[in-house]
Scaffold this active site. Structure first.
Site, PDB file in Angstrom:
ATOM      1  N   HIS A 109     -24.867  20.767  28.487  1.00 38.99           N
ATOM      2  CA  HIS A 109     -25.187  20.317  27.137  1.00 38.99           C
ATOM      3  C   HIS A 109     -24.732  18.878  26.915  1.00 38.99           C
ATOM      4  CE1 HIS A 109     -25.187  20.627  22.622  1.00 38.99           C
ATOM      5  NE2 HIS A 109     -24.152  19.829  22.766  1.00 38.99           N
ATOM      6  N   GLU A 110     -23.526  18.561  27.354  1.00 40.41           N
ATOM      7  CA  GLU A 110     -22.998  17.214  27.149  1.00 40.41           C
ATOM      8  C   GLU A 110     -23.748  16.196  28.005  1.00 40.41           C
ATOM      9  OE1 GLU A 110     -21.067  16.520  24.776  1.00 40.41           O
ATOM     10  OE2 GLU A 110     -20.589  18.587  24.238  1.00 40.41           O
ATOM     11  N   HIS A 113     -26.932  15.165  26.298  1.00 41.09           N
ATOM     12  CA  HIS A 113     -26.800  14.136  25.266  1.00 41.09           C
ATOM     13  C   HIS A 113     -26.997  12.735  25.860  1.00 41.09           C
ATOM     14  CE1 HIS A 113     -25.836  16.288  21.659  1.00 41.09           C
ATOM     15  NE2 HIS A 113     -24.732  16.842  22.135  1.00 41.09           N
ATOM     16  N   GLU A 164     -28.200  18.150  18.672  1.00 42.31           N
ATOM     17  CA  GLU A 164     -27.457  19.278  19.230  1.00 42.31           C
ATOM     18  C   GLU A 164     -28.406  20.371  19.730  1.00 42.31           C
ATOM     19  OE1 GLU A 164     -24.345  19.609  19.957  1.00 42.31           O
ATOM     20  OE2 GLU A 164     -23.917  17.603  19.190  1.00 42.31           O
TER      21      GLU A 164
END
Length: 246
Positions: A109-110, A113, A164
């Protein structure tokens, strides 16, 4: 302003006023600041565990790029990734993520980004808000002081719900491509909800609710499980051992 419009990997519109080189400078400064302010874990079972998972992901989703991975010995339930290939994970998160697949969901997920240019969009929106449209063009030739401001934005300003949700979906794909089980992602957020008594922790204050996140991740599993099975068939089977004592 028109030439600054961009499109994310899932087709969302973005405002990008800063270059990749400028974002890398911000990311490097922010990462240095984090390492100065936090207790760094090096050569520990926890750091080797984090390295194993992060490297398995990066080798697949950003091949040929050099990423720096750092574990921080703190109880904070958090992780982050910064432009320029910087990944940070706090040991508090390892205690909540029950296995390698759950931790891979967060790291993926990070990374999403960064690869989706969410950081550049965040800094660009901040610049536009502070400087005004009439002088935005001059902000793209950023001074050292502006780069310092951008580093602070990267560290302190939370992502919006749209970013997100996009990072959740992209991170799910990334972990599947690397051979981590995507079905662990919804389970991770069940654990996170238990940790926070139903309210998101501070670093998730502007994120989707736990239930929304779990629902959306579960809905996406049908699309990513074939990717996961293909990755496993091709021999991508990470075996990162979670330390017994963190």
């Amino acid at each position: 302003m028109a030439t600054a419009c961009a499109t994310s990997p899932t087709g969302r519109s973005q405002l990008i006023l800063v270059s990749g080189a400028q974002m890398q400078s911000m990311g490097a400064e922010a990462f240095t600041q984090m390492k100065q302010e936090s207790k760094v874990a090096t050569g520990t079972p926890a750091s080797r565990y984090v390295d194993c998972i992060a490297n398995a992901l990066v080798q697949v989703v950003a091949p040929g790029e050099s990423w720096e991975v750092q574990t921080f010995q703190e109880d904070t339930v958090n992780a982050f990734a910064l432009p320029g290939g910087k990944i940070g994970v706090y040991t508090g998160l390892i205690k909540v993520a029950e296995n390698q697949d759950q931790l891979a969901a967060v790291i993926g997920h990070e990374i999403a980004h960064v690869l989706a240019n969410h950081s550049a969009s965040r800094v660009s929106n901040q610049l536009a808000a502070q400087l005004g449209a009439s002088v935005v063009s001059s902000a793209t030739g950023m001074s050292p002081e502006m780069i310092g401001m951008g580093a602070q934005v990267l560290l302190l300003m939370p992502y919006g719900r749209g970013d997100e949700s996009e990072a959740d979906i992209l991170g799910l794909r990334y972990m599947a491509q690397a051979g981590f089980d995507p079905s662990a992602a919804p389970a991770l957020w069940v654990n996170m909800a238990k940790q926070s008594d139903g309210a998101p922790p501070e670093f998730l204050s502007t994120h989707p609710s736990h239930q929304t996140r779990i629902r959306d991740l579960q809905a996406e599993l049908g699309n990513v499980m074939p990717i996961y099975r293909q990755a496993r068939a091709q021999g991508r089977a990470p075996n990162c051992r979670r330390p017994a004592n963190i």
